[in-house]
Design a protein around this motif. Structure first.
Motif, PDB file in Angstrom:
ATOM      1  N   PHE A 113       0.818  -1.217   0.000  1.00 16.20           N
ATOM      2  CA  PHE A 113       0.000   0.000   0.000  1.00 16.20           C
ATOM      3  C   PHE A 113       0.852   1.267   0.000  1.00 16.20           C
ATOM      4  O   PHE A 113       0.328   2.363  -0.169  1.00 16.20           O
ATOM      5  CB  PHE A 113      -0.997  -0.007   1.178  1.00 16.20           C
ATOM      6  CG  PHE A 113      -2.212  -0.857   0.894  1.00 16.20           C
ATOM      7  CD1 PHE A 113      -2.162  -2.231   1.017  1.00 16.20           C
ATOM      8  CD2 PHE A 113      -3.399  -0.268   0.471  1.00 16.20           C
ATOM      9  CE1 PHE A 113      -3.271  -3.023   0.724  1.00 16.20           C
ATOM     10  CE2 PHE A 113      -4.517  -1.053   0.184  1.00 16.20           C
ATOM     11  CZ  PHE A 113      -4.455  -2.425   0.303  1.00 16.20           C
ATOM     12  N   ASN A 114       2.179   1.119   0.209  1.00 13.58           N
ATOM     13  CA  ASN A 114       3.064   2.289   0.099  1.00 13.58           C
ATOM     14  C   ASN A 114       3.528   2.518  -1.333  1.00 13.58           C
ATOM     15  O   ASN A 114       4.255   3.469  -1.598  1.00 13.58           O
ATOM     16  CB  ASN A 114       4.294   2.110   0.996  1.00 13.58           C
ATOM     17  CG  ASN A 114       3.893   2.101   2.451  1.00 13.58           C
ATOM     18  OD1 ASN A 114       3.100   2.932   2.884  1.00 13.58           O
ATOM     19  ND2 ASN A 114       4.418   1.143   3.199  1.00 13.58           N
ATOM     20  N   ALA A 115       3.158   1.633  -2.227  1.00 12.28           N
ATOM     21  CA  ALA A 115       3.649   1.746  -3.616  1.00 12.28           C
ATOM     22  C   ALA A 115       2.491   1.869  -4.607  1.00 12.28           C
ATOM     23  O   ALA A 115       2.616   1.493  -5.766  1.00 12.28           O
ATOM     24  CB  ALA A 115       4.504   0.528  -3.938  1.00 12.28           C
ATOM     25  N   LEU A 116       1.370   2.390  -4.124  1.00 15.09           N
ATOM     26  CA  LEU A 116       0.201   2.477  -5.020  1.00 15.09           C
ATOM     27  C   LEU A 116       0.423   3.537  -6.091  1.00 15.09           C
ATOM     28  O   LEU A 116       1.013   4.578  -5.841  1.00 15.09           O
ATOM     29  CB  LEU A 116      -1.056   2.836  -4.229  1.00 15.09           C
ATOM     30  CG  LEU A 116      -1.494   1.837  -3.160  1.00 15.09           C
ATOM     31  CD1 LEU A 116      -2.774   2.348  -2.468  1.00 15.09           C
ATOM     32  CD2 LEU A 116      -1.745   0.456  -3.767  1.00 15.09           C
ATOM     33  N   GLU A 117      -0.060   3.262  -7.274  1.00 13.06           N
ATOM     34  CA  GLU A 117      -0.002   4.253  -8.352  1.00 13.06           C
ATOM     35  C   GLU A 117      -1.369   4.351  -9.008  1.00 13.06           C
ATOM     36  O   GLU A 117      -2.169   3.423  -8.946  1.00 13.06           O
ATOM     37  CB  GLU A 117       1.067   3.885  -9.375  1.00 13.06           C
ATOM     38  CG  GLU A 117       1.051   2.448  -9.802  1.00 13.06           C
ATOM     39  CD  GLU A 117       2.159   2.122 -10.786  1.00 13.06           C
ATOM     40  OE1 GLU A 117       1.986   2.446 -11.967  1.00 13.06           O
ATOM     41  OE2 GLU A 117       3.183   1.548 -10.363  1.00 13.06           O
ATOM     42  N   GLU A 118      -1.581   5.519  -9.602  1.00 13.11           N
ATOM     43  CA  GLU A 118      -2.841   5.718 -10.318  1.00 13.11           C
ATOM     44  C   GLU A 118      -2.616   5.530 -11.806  1.00 13.11           C
ATOM     45  O   GLU A 118      -1.669   6.066 -12.380  1.00 13.11           O
ATOM     46  CB  GLU A 118      -3.382   7.120 -10.077  1.00 13.11           C
ATOM     47  CG  GLU A 118      -4.715   7.328 -10.777  1.00 13.11           C
ATOM     48  CD  GLU A 118      -5.192   8.755 -10.664  1.00 13.11           C
ATOM     49  OE1 GLU A 118      -6.202   8.974 -10.002  1.00 13.11           O
ATOM     50  OE2 GLU A 118      -4.543   9.647 -11.238  1.00 13.11           O
ATOM     51  N   ARG A 119      -3.495   4.778 -12.416  1.00 11.60           N
ATOM     52  CA  ARG A 119      -3.421   4.563 -13.864  1.00 11.60           C
ATOM     53  C   ARG A 119      -4.798   4.815 -14.460  1.00 11.60           C
ATOM     54  O   ARG A 119      -5.780   4.233 -14.008  1.00 11.60           O
ATOM     55  CB  ARG A 119      -3.018   3.126 -14.167  1.00 11.60           C
ATOM     56  CG  ARG A 119      -1.627   2.815 -13.666  1.00 11.60           C
ATOM     57  CD  ARG A 119      -1.275   1.419 -14.008  1.00 11.60           C
ATOM     58  NE  ARG A 119       0.118   1.147 -13.668  1.00 11.60           N
ATOM     59  CZ  ARG A 119       0.799   0.148 -14.163  1.00 11.60           C
ATOM     60  NH1 ARG A 119       0.230  -0.682 -15.020  1.00 11.60           N
ATOM     61  NH2 ARG A 119       2.041  -0.057 -13.819  1.00 11.60           N
ATOM     62  N   ILE A 120      -4.828   5.672 -15.443  1.00  8.61           N
ATOM     63  CA  ILE A 120      -6.111   5.968 -16.068  1.00  8.61           C
ATOM     64  C   ILE A 120      -6.239   5.084 -17.300  1.00  8.61           C
ATOM     65  O   ILE A 120      -5.551   5.293 -18.300  1.00  8.61           O
ATOM     66  CB  ILE A 120      -6.228   7.472 -16.394  1.00  8.61           C
ATOM     67  CG1 ILE A 120      -6.113   8.242 -15.073  1.00  8.61           C
ATOM     68  CG2 ILE A 120      -7.538   7.752 -17.110  1.00  8.61           C
ATOM     69  CD1 ILE A 120      -6.250   9.732 -15.202  1.00  8.61           C
ATOM     70  N   TYR A 121      -7.055   4.056 -17.159  1.00  8.97           N
ATOM     71  CA  TYR A 121      -7.226   3.058 -18.207  1.00  8.97           C
ATOM     72  C   TYR A 121      -8.652   3.101 -18.733  1.00  8.97           C
ATOM     73  O   TYR A 121      -9.593   3.359 -17.979  1.00  8.97           O
ATOM     74  CB  TYR A 121      -7.051   1.654 -17.623  1.00  8.97           C
ATOM     75  CG  TYR A 121      -5.646   1.169 -17.396  1.00  8.97           C
ATOM     76  CD1 TYR A 121      -4.554   1.682 -18.075  1.00  8.97           C
ATOM     77  CD2 TYR A 121      -5.432   0.119 -16.499  1.00  8.97           C
ATOM     78  CE1 TYR A 121      -3.277   1.168 -17.856  1.00  8.97           C
ATOM     79  CE2 TYR A 121      -4.161  -0.397 -16.279  1.00  8.97           C
ATOM     80  CZ  TYR A 121      -3.095   0.133 -16.965  1.00  8.97           C
ATOM     81  OH  TYR A 121      -1.846  -0.386 -16.754  1.00  8.97           O
ATOM     82  N   ARG A 122      -8.791   2.758 -20.000  1.00  5.70           N
ATOM     83  CA  ARG A 122     -10.129   2.538 -20.548  1.00  5.70           C
ATOM     84  C   ARG A 122     -10.492   1.073 -20.341  1.00  5.70           C
ATOM     85  O   ARG A 122      -9.693   0.184 -20.650  1.00  5.70           O
ATOM     86  CB  ARG A 122     -10.164   2.890 -22.042  1.00  5.70           C
ATOM     87  CG  ARG A 122     -11.501   2.568 -22.694  1.00  5.70           C
ATOM     88  CD  ARG A 122     -11.625   3.107 -24.100  1.00  5.70           C
ATOM     89  NE  ARG A 122     -11.760   4.561 -24.111  1.00  5.70           N
ATOM     90  CZ  ARG A 122     -10.839   5.419 -24.542  1.00  5.70           C
ATOM     91  NH1 ARG A 122      -9.702   4.983 -25.011  1.00  5.70           N
ATOM     92  NH2 ARG A 122     -11.041   6.708 -24.494  1.00  5.70           N
ATOM     93  N   LEU A 123     -11.664   0.834 -19.768  1.00  6.69           N
ATOM     94  CA  LEU A 123     -12.169  -0.535 -19.654  1.00  6.69           C
ATOM     95  C   LEU A 123     -13.232  -0.702 -20.728  1.00  6.69           C
ATOM     96  O   LEU A 123     -14.178   0.067 -20.794  1.00  6.69           O
ATOM     97  CB  LEU A 123     -12.750  -0.774 -18.259  1.00  6.69           C
ATOM     98  CG  LEU A 123     -13.233  -2.196 -17.961  1.00  6.69           C
ATOM     99  CD1 LEU A 123     -12.820  -2.625 -16.559  1.00  6.69           C
ATOM    100  CD2 LEU A 123     -14.740  -2.318 -18.091  1.00  6.69           C
ATOM    101  N   ARG A 124     -13.046  -1.669 -21.608  1.00  5.41           N
ATOM    102  CA  ARG A 124     -13.963  -1.874 -22.723  1.00  5.41           C
ATOM    103  C   ARG A 124     -14.674  -3.200 -22.478  1.00  5.41           C
ATOM    104  O   ARG A 124     -14.065  -4.268 -22.447  1.00  5.41           O
ATOM    105  CB  ARG A 124     -13.154  -1.909 -24.015  1.00  5.41           C
ATOM    106  CG  ARG A 124     -13.870  -1.555 -25.316  1.00  5.41           C
ATOM    107  CD  ARG A 124     -14.872  -2.571 -25.733  1.00  5.41           C
ATOM    108  NE  ARG A 124     -15.357  -2.358 -27.104  1.00  5.41           N
ATOM    109  CZ  ARG A 124     -16.231  -3.145 -27.676  1.00  5.41           C
ATOM    110  NH1 ARG A 124     -16.751  -4.160 -27.033  1.00  5.41           N
ATOM    111  NH2 ARG A 124     -16.615  -2.928 -28.919  1.00  5.41           N
ATOM    112  N   CYS A 125     -15.968  -3.098 -22.261  1.00  6.89           N
ATOM    113  CA  CYS A 125     -16.747  -4.293 -21.948  1.00  6.89           C
ATOM    114  C   CYS A 125     -17.087  -5.029 -23.239  1.00  6.89           C
ATOM    115  O   CYS A 125     -17.226  -4.418 -24.305  1.00  6.89           O
ATOM    116  CB  CYS A 125     -18.022  -3.896 -21.214  1.00  6.89           C
ATOM    117  SG  CYS A 125     -19.012  -5.308 -20.698  1.00  6.89           S
TER     118      CYS A 125
END
Ligand code: MTE
Length: 324
Positions: free
Chosen positions: A132-144
């Motif tokens: 939990f000290n190495a969390l990063e944010e990634r903005i991904y497209r989820l395509r269903c």
């Protein structure tokens, strides 16, 4: 997935969180994350958050840093659409069922069984799997696979960092995942919609690819239960159903594991399930997708691998018409 419902059932314009509010807050949190990483925290927060201080309840805020992995061609999907329009069949097949019923799932404590071809196996807490000290944010497209998509600010760690902890052996060619199942907490599993538990799998090189994320949060917060708390996969170049939620078992295996949707309808859903606009689903085209949160007519062309071209080399020896 077999059932088609009107878009954004149960979500009105008034429910939508203005994205600029989130973006402002995100800036602040990212700066906080950077301080934690460089040790420049103030006296009152000098202690780095330890794993057992990690927030685990819905709505708890997470510390994270930003990464270069982010969609640039599209706006963020409004928070209330991300958390109100979901597939999580364990809570029902309606898009608003997960938001309505997933609160009944207990996510703390949570244990994950790890077995198969690895040097280290056993039962582990979420904090033993995710740093939990190495969390990063990634903005991904989820395509269903149902031909809609969302752009989501996920928070998590590379799946590779989770799997490496168990030192998989050379016999581990695939990794299989299962979702927690509890009939008293999950009203959907009382019905044989799928052969429960929900199961998914990846080839080892797909699992270790830097794009593959083990998510524990979105929009700066702990994952809401309906989005797969406490941890779920996000495999951005594959149809959304590969991104299995609320994982309670990880198995390192030699042979291609059975997966829920392939088992349920093998003509419609394959093991690979890479987003592919050129290969139609037997019942509908995959060439375009509806953009959730932007009104009923907003569409975009679907891109090969959902636009994540860097994974193409994983499949250079594979006929993607046959291996769908
Ligand atoms: N995981 C489980 N356990 N059960 C499910 O029904 N649905 C899948 C996937 N993971 C599903 C699941 C499908 S079809 C999609 S599109 C995504 O979750 C949706 O993720 P989201 O609700 O976070 O958008």
């Amino acid at each position: 997935m077999l059932i088609r419902k009107p878009l954004l059932a149960g979500v009105t314009e008034n429910d939508v969180t203005p994205q600029h509010l989130y973006l402002d807050r995100r800036k602040i949190m990212a700066v906080g994350g950077a301080f934690a990483l460089t040790g420049l925290t103030s006296a009152c927060s000098a202690q780095e958050p330890s794993a057992d201080m990690a927030p685990r309840t819905m709505g708890g805020e997470l510390n994270f840093s930003e990464t270069a992995y982010r969609v640039t061609d599209g706006d963020l999907t409004p928070h209330d659409a991300v958390t109100g329009y979901n597939n999580f069949y364990e809570f029902g097949t309606g898009k608003s069922d997960p938001a309505r019923y997933a609160e009944a799932m207990t996510t703390d404590p949570w244990s994950v069984q790890v077995d198969g071809h690895a040097e280290r196996t056993g039962t582990f807490a979420v904090e033993d799997l995710v740093d939990f000290n190495a969390l990063e944010e990634r903005i991904y497209r989820l395509r269903c696979v149902e031909a809609w998509s969302m752009v989501i600010p996920w928070i998590g760690v590379p799946l590779s960092s989770v799997l490496e902890r168990f030192r998989p052996t050379s016999d581990a060619r695939y990794v299989a995942f299962e979702t927690y199942t509890n009939r008293s907490e999950m009203r959907g599993v009382r019905f044989p919609v799928l052969d429960w538990p929900y199961r998914e799998g990846l080839r080892m090189d797909e699992a270790m690819h830097p794009l593959t994320l083990m998510a524990v949060g979105l929009y700066g917060e702990v994952l809401p239960n309906q989005n797969g708390a406490p941890m779920r996969l996000v495999v951005p170049w594959k149809y959304g159903f590969k991104s299995i939620k609320s994982i309670s078992r990880i198995r390192f295996v030699a042979d291609e594991p059975q997966t829920s949707w392939k088992q349920s309808a093998p003509r419609e859903y394959g093991f690979y399930s890479n987003v592919n606009p050129n290969r139609s689903h037997p019942r509908w085209s995959q060439s375009s997708e509806r953009i959730i949160g932007e009104g009923p007519f907003a569409r975009r062309d679907t891109q090969m691998f959902n636009g994540y071209d860097e994974v193409a080399s994983l499949y250079s020896d594979l006929d993607l018409e046959e291996n769908y």
